[in-house]
Design a protein around this motif. Structure first.
Motif, PDB file in Angstrom:
ATOM      1  N   ALA A 174     -42.274  52.853  17.911  1.00 61.72           N
ATOM      2  CA  ALA A 174     -43.002  52.973  19.172  1.00 61.72           C
ATOM      3  C   ALA A 174     -42.554  54.174  20.000  1.00 61.72           C
ATOM      4  CB  ALA A 174     -42.841  51.703  19.998  1.00 61.72           C
ATOM      5  N   THR A 175     -41.500  54.846  19.565  1.00 58.66           N
ATOM      6  CA  THR A 175     -40.975  55.998  20.297  1.00 58.66           C
ATOM      7  C   THR A 175     -41.470  57.291  19.676  1.00 58.66           C
ATOM      8  OG1 THR A 175     -38.972  54.781  20.901  1.00 58.66           O
ATOM      9  CG2 THR A 175     -38.883  57.182  21.072  1.00 58.66           C
ATOM     10  N   PHE A 176     -41.958  58.187  20.530  1.00 59.18           N
ATOM     11  CA  PHE A 176     -42.387  59.500  20.063  1.00 59.18           C
ATOM     12  C   PHE A 176     -41.139  60.336  19.815  1.00 59.18           C
ATOM     13  CE2 PHE A 176     -43.957  63.818  20.327  1.00 59.18           C
ATOM     14  CZ  PHE A 176     -45.207  63.759  19.733  1.00 59.18           C
ATOM     15  N   ARG A 177     -40.847  60.608  18.554  1.00 58.18           N
ATOM     16  CA  ARG A 177     -39.600  61.287  18.210  1.00 58.18           C
ATOM     17  C   ARG A 177     -39.837  62.274  17.065  1.00 58.18           C
ATOM     18  NH1 ARG A 177     -34.633  57.411  17.153  1.00 58.18           N
ATOM     19  NH2 ARG A 177     -34.979  57.072  19.379  1.00 58.18           N
ATOM     20  N   PRO A 178     -40.181  63.511  17.369  1.00 59.72           N
ATOM     21  CA  PRO A 178     -40.405  64.501  16.311  1.00 59.72           C
ATOM     22  C   PRO A 178     -39.190  64.738  15.424  1.00 59.72           C
ATOM     23  CG  PRO A 178     -41.306  65.267  18.409  1.00 59.72           C
ATOM     24  CD  PRO A 178     -40.501  64.035  18.699  1.00 59.72           C
ATOM     25  N   GLU A 179     -38.009  64.488  15.956  1.00 62.09           N
ATOM     26  CA  GLU A 179     -36.782  64.754  15.187  1.00 62.09           C
ATOM     27  C   GLU A 179     -36.699  63.926  13.916  1.00 62.09           C
ATOM     28  OE1 GLU A 179     -36.210  65.994  19.319  1.00 62.09           O
ATOM     29  OE2 GLU A 179     -36.869  64.114  18.408  1.00 62.09           O
ATOM     30  N   ARG A 180     -37.481  62.859  13.827  1.00 59.43           N
ATOM     31  CA  ARG A 180     -37.435  62.023  12.632  1.00 59.43           C
ATOM     32  C   ARG A 180     -37.932  62.798  11.407  1.00 59.43           C
ATOM     33  NH1 ARG A 180     -39.154  57.296  13.813  1.00 59.43           N
ATOM     34  NH2 ARG A 180     -39.968  57.516  15.936  1.00 59.43           N
ATOM     35  N   TRP A 181     -38.714  63.857  11.643  1.00 57.78           N
ATOM     36  CA  TRP A 181     -39.270  64.649  10.548  1.00 57.78           C
ATOM     37  C   TRP A 181     -38.380  65.830  10.164  1.00 57.78           C
ATOM     38  CZ3 TRP A 181     -43.405  62.562   8.220  1.00 57.78           C
ATOM     39  CH2 TRP A 181     -44.178  61.648   8.952  1.00 57.78           C
ATOM     40  N   LEU A 182     -37.313  66.063  10.920  1.00 58.63           N
ATOM     41  CA  LEU A 182     -36.458  67.213  10.674  1.00 58.63           C
ATOM     42  C   LEU A 182     -35.328  66.882   9.709  1.00 58.63           C
ATOM     43  CD1 LEU A 182     -36.095  68.562  14.339  1.00 58.63           C
ATOM     44  CD2 LEU A 182     -37.581  69.449  12.531  1.00 58.63           C
ATOM     45  N   LYS A 183     -34.872  67.883   8.988  1.00 58.48           N
ATOM     46  CA  LYS A 183     -33.684  67.737   8.154  1.00 58.48           C
ATOM     47  C   LYS A 183     -32.451  67.753   9.042  1.00 58.48           C
ATOM     48  CE  LYS A 183     -35.797  69.926   4.100  1.00 58.48           C
ATOM     49  NZ  LYS A 183     -35.730  71.036   3.124  1.00 58.48           N
ATOM     50  N   PRO A 184     -31.340  67.144   8.589  1.00 58.61           N
ATOM     51  CA  PRO A 184     -30.132  67.066   9.433  1.00 58.61           C
ATOM     52  C   PRO A 184     -29.668  68.424   9.956  1.00 58.61           C
ATOM     53  CG  PRO A 184     -29.911  65.641   7.520  1.00 58.61           C
ATOM     54  CD  PRO A 184     -31.171  66.416   7.317  1.00 58.61           C
TER      55      PRO A 184
END
Length: 562
Positions: free
Chosen positions: A477-487
């Motif tokens: 439910a949280t808008f979090r673009p970082e989930r698509w990024l590599k570490p």
């Protein structure tokens, strides 16, 4: 996710408005309204050698496949199809009444929430049967089962199509299309053969790179036009979505027709070709859905709407033929030794196929399916950027680092380094997928979610729901673009099922123009966010399904040069 409230809806649509629900789930198609030739078995169509398969042999093969599937322990241990949960039909009206005026439960503009409601009430698989004159819809909310469906389909998946376009291609203009139906509204071996002839040049990275500079020039022109449209409050007009459609049309024309159409010019005369193209595209966006979703009287006699549709399509065919013929003439008169750089997409297709009709039909399909999806996706992304200043600033800082001089020309290596920008795009698609689902007509008996499902059922994969389910996405439910990024680029760990969010589909029928769509959106957002700040200072907009899933209301953005 800013979901609309789940409630009981009162429908304001006509009796056949169930088609609207089905159509929007399948990305603008009415999957169960098939013309007779679409209902033929795929294996009775022409084989790759051009020889029609024997229908008796096809029947024997189908029976053998069914026997093989039915003999498995998985099938024998599965529950019967009629035990799949779902809304119960009533006599005569079945489940169609649920979307009828006054007595119905659902409003079609809330079809994304209808998908959520069905999942919340019935679980990970839902049978929506009892549809007057239509096969059942089977909603699948299990990403693992969706993956299994995709991976088990053969080389010619059957994706529900647009019956009005099918009739236009196969009946009204059979004189032009013949056996070359293209990739939209076509199935089986004819679809596979056409796609195989155009797929390589469309998806080649060298082709994509060739259009970076031309699309950047178009986007620069678009941003200058945006500046000219600003009012005294630095706000764009209420109909700004129409300007985005023009930009999208100009981009697609440059790619598919090898020309600038002139859609971004100001003060166009009503009878000018660019204005006629804009009007035709606008008509397609606003009115074609009516053909798909209302009672299909046009199948039996030429209604006024159908007559206009045919005229509109003839216009598009004429425009495509005109510019493809111009490209052919250029190739004929041009000295091969003097050609500089990578050939255009149109040139590649003409040179490889020696048939300008192939290029014309390819261009028509790219235009028909591209204008709406790309422009509405951009509307959604701009709204999310304007209402999420923190995320917008992150993207701006990334762009400022990569482009210290705002006039630096874009390159593919620079685009590849715009990690946060691309992650933002993916996150918007996950939470607010423009096409809220995909679908397949099952070509053989299958076991799905522990139930026996017969072939011919319309399987629906509602990614607008699965992409927002906690089972498949951490903190969904949280808008979090970082989930698509590599570490190494600041990514965060967590679940992210690869089949929960598929904006371009998957497999053999994945969107053919996806690389061009990504390129166009990345160029626009990069140029815009590097040079401008975008704000939205009005009442928040709800998302709704009109012809796509997008913010419903005027996009009165404030656009300030940085």
């Amino acid at each position: 996710m800013n979901k609309l409230p789940l409630r009981a809806w009162r429908s304001t649509t006509s009796e056949p408005s169930l088609r609207r629900c089905v159509s929007k789930i399948h990305g603008g198609s009415s999957p169960t309204s098939l013309l007779p030739h679409e209902k033929r078995r795929l294996d009775t169509r022409e084989s790759s050698t051009g020889v029609a398969a024997c229908p008796h042999l096809a029947d024997q093969e189908e029976a053998a496949n069914a026997s093989r599937i039915h003999a498995t322990s998985e099938w024998q241990n599965a529950l019967p199809y009629n035990q799949i949960p779902g809304p119960k039909p009533i006599p005569i009206l079945g489940n169609t009444w649920r979307l009828m005026p006054i007595i119905g439960q659902y409003t079609i503009s809330d079809v994304a929430n209808i998908s959520s409601l069905l999942h919340e009430r019935y679980g990970r698989i839902v049978r929506f049967g009892g549809l007057i004159g239509r096969p059942d819809l089977l909603f699948i909310y299990d990403a693992d089962e969706i993956e299994k469906c995709y991976r088990s389909e053969g080389p010619t998946p059957f994706r529900p199509s647009m019956p009005s376009l099918v009739k236009y291609k196969s009946v009204v203009r059979k004189d032009f299309f013949g056996e070359l139906g293209g990739v939209v509204g076509v199935h089986g071996e004819p679809w596979r053969q056409f796609r195989s002839r155009v797929q390589k040049p469309v998806l080649q990275l060298s082709t994509i790179r060739r259009y970076l500079q031309p699309l950047e020039i178009i986007t620069d022109d678009f941003l200058l036009r945006c500046e000219s449209l600003l009012d005294e409050n630095e706000e764009l007009p209420e109909d700004f979505d129409n300007e985005i459609h023009k930009w999208s049309l100009e981009c697609i024309g440059r790619v598919a027709l090898d020309t600038r159409l002139g859609c971004l010019e100001s003060n166009l005369k009503p009878d000018s070709e660019p204005q006629q193209i804009i009007d035709a595209a606008k008509y397609a966006l606003r009115n074609v859905a009516t053909l798909e979703l209302k009672a299909p009287y046009w199948r039996y006699f030429p209604t006024p709407l159908w007559t206009r549709y045919v005229k509109n399509m003839n216009f598009f065919v004429g425009v495509c033929m005109k510019y493809i013929q111009s490209a052919t003439e250029r190739l004929k008169t041009q000295d091969p030794s003097q050609r500089a750089g990578e050939p255009s997409l149109v040139e590649k297709v003409i040179m490889s196929e020696k048939d300008e009709k192939i290029a014309t039909i390819m261009a028509l399909d790219l235009i028909l399916v591209g204008i709406d999806t790309i422009s509405m996706a951009v509307c959604s992304m701009l709204y999310q950027l304007a209402t999420r200043p923190v995320e917008q600033q992150k993207v701006h800082e990334e762009l400022k680092r990569l482009l210290p001089d705002p006039n630096t020309p874009l390159t593919i290596p620079l685009l590849d380094q715009m990690h946060h920008l691309k992650a933002f795009i993916k996150e918007v698609f996950r939470m607010y997928s423009t096409v809220i689902g995909n679908g397949r007509t099952l070509q053989e008996d299958s076991v799905i979610c522990g139930y026996q499902v017969p072939k011919g059922v319309q399987a629906v994969f509602p990614t607008i729901v699965t992409g927002n389910m906690g089972e498949y996405v951490t903190d969904a439910a949280t808008f979090r673009p970082e989930r698509w990024l590599k570490p190494q680029h600041g990514g965060v760990a967590g679940k992210l099922h690869p089949f929960a969010s598929l904006p371009y589909g998957y497999g053999a029928r994945m969107c053919l123009g996806r690389r061009f769509a990504d390129l166009e959106m990345q160029i626009l957002l990069a140029k815009l966010l590097r040079n401008y700040k975008l704000e939205y200072n009005h009442k928040p907009l709800d998302y709704a399904v009109t012809f796509m899933y997008a913010p419903d209301g005027p996009l009165r953005f404030k656009m300030t040069r940085l």
